[in-house]
Design a protein around this motif. Structure first.
Motif, PDB file in Angstrom:
ATOM      1  N   SER A  77       0.197  74.568  59.075  1.00  0.00           N
ATOM      2  CA  SER A  77      -0.527  74.148  57.712  1.00  0.00           C
ATOM      3  C   SER A  77      -0.906  75.465  56.987  1.00  0.00           C
ATOM      4  N   VAL A  88       7.061  73.781  52.678  1.00  0.00           N
ATOM      5  CA  VAL A  88       6.998  73.806  54.334  1.00  0.00           C
ATOM      6  C   VAL A  88       8.274  73.238  54.893  1.00  0.00           C
ATOM      7  N   GLU A  89       9.244  73.931  55.523  1.00  0.00           N
ATOM      8  CA  GLU A  89      10.305  73.011  55.872  1.00  0.00           C
ATOM      9  C   GLU A  89      10.382  73.342  57.454  1.00  0.00           C
ATOM     10  N   LYS A  90      10.846  72.027  58.000  1.00  0.00           N
ATOM     11  CA  LYS A  90      11.053  71.998  59.510  1.00  0.00           C
ATOM     12  C   LYS A  90      12.520  71.818  59.814  1.00  0.00           C
ATOM     13  N   VAL A 108       8.053  73.748  62.210  1.00  0.00           N
ATOM     14  CA  VAL A 108       8.248  74.528  60.899  1.00  0.00           C
ATOM     15  C   VAL A 108       8.836  75.803  61.266  1.00  0.00           C
ATOM     16  N   THR A 109       9.927  76.002  60.413  1.00  0.00           N
ATOM     17  CA  THR A 109      10.603  77.282  60.594  1.00  0.00           C
ATOM     18  C   THR A 109      10.678  78.074  59.332  1.00  0.00           C
ATOM     19  N   ILE A 111       8.488  78.893  55.251  1.00  0.00           N
ATOM     20  CA  ILE A 111       7.590  78.508  54.410  1.00  0.00           C
ATOM     21  C   ILE A 111       7.827  79.433  53.205  1.00  0.00           C
TER      22      ILE A 111
END
Length: 236
Positions: A77, A88-90, A108-109, A111
């Protein structure tokens, strides 16, 4: 007669030493770093990605931090930062990872922070809470991209190597210490952390110390030069 040129040479050398040391201090503090530098394996931690602006003619307008997919983190976070927007990308993991909360298939990989500006001579810290930290590695490496207002992108993606000289564009790296180690700093309890102020990096303290030494050397050089000049004039 020969003392005056000698005094001038001493003053010039001292001044050059001042410029060199101050330049070294600036270079030492110019990298994108993660602070604190260490955390404990298996814990949750709050880290700050510290971004200095090393350009005189452009501001930093974007930061991208890539989280390691080979050691995925189930909980990530970001702390809101006035003037900046965080995306924020997963990503789907190539292989599911077993965690205490079950099987982890995505994490998450990446930001990305945009919308704000870091002007020349300034820095900004981007706080991220993450965990639990892996127990099967001794460090996490975060590749980062720093974008300037003129379109230049500096990639901080060279992994640090033990015992080797620091690369030109080192990746921010978080050293992971064994569980229960008393040397870890900036740690939280084994639960999701409450936001807290980040520790001050030892890099900044070192840079300030080197800069102070350089200034002191320069002052001594100027004093020696002035003394030599006055003595030469009195002899004339």
């Amino acid at each position: 007669m020969s003392f005056l040129p000698r005094a001038r040479r001493v003053g010039a050398i001292a001044s050059l030493a001042t410029v060199s040391v101050i330049g070294l201090a600036t270079a030492a503090s110019a990298h994108v770093t993660v602070n604190p530098k260490t955390a404990e394996q298996g814990s949750y931690a709050k880290v700050a990605f510290r971004v200095p602006n090393e350009r005189d003619d452009a501001s930093t307008t974007e930061l991208v931090v890539n989280l390691p997919a080979d050691h995925p983190l189930s909980s990530v976070s970001v702390r809101p930062l006035p003037g900046w927007t965080a995306k924020v990308e997963k990503s789907k993991l190539p292989k599911p990872v077993k965690t205490d909360g079950g099987e982890l298939t995505e994490a998450v990989t990446k930001i990305t922070w945009t919308g704000g500006k870091i002007e020349s001579g300034q820095f900004q810290e981007f706080d991220v809470s993450m965990g639990p930290l892996p127990t099967d590695t001794d460090q996490l490496v975060f590749k980062a991209d720093q974008t300037y207002s003129d379109g230049e992108v500096v990639k901080w993606e060279e992994a640090p190597a033990e015992g080797a000289a620091e690369p030109e564009h080192p990746s921010p790296a978080l050293k992971l210490l064994p569980k229960g180690s008393g040397d870890a700093t900036g740690l939280t309890a084994q639960v999701k952390p409450v936001a807290a102020k980040s520790s001050v990096s030892s890099d900044d303290g070192t840079a300030r110390l080197l800069g102070g030494i350089g200034i002191a050397v320069g002052v001594i050089g100027i004093a020696v030069g002035a003394y030599g000049l006055n003595r030469a004039r009195s002899r004339a």
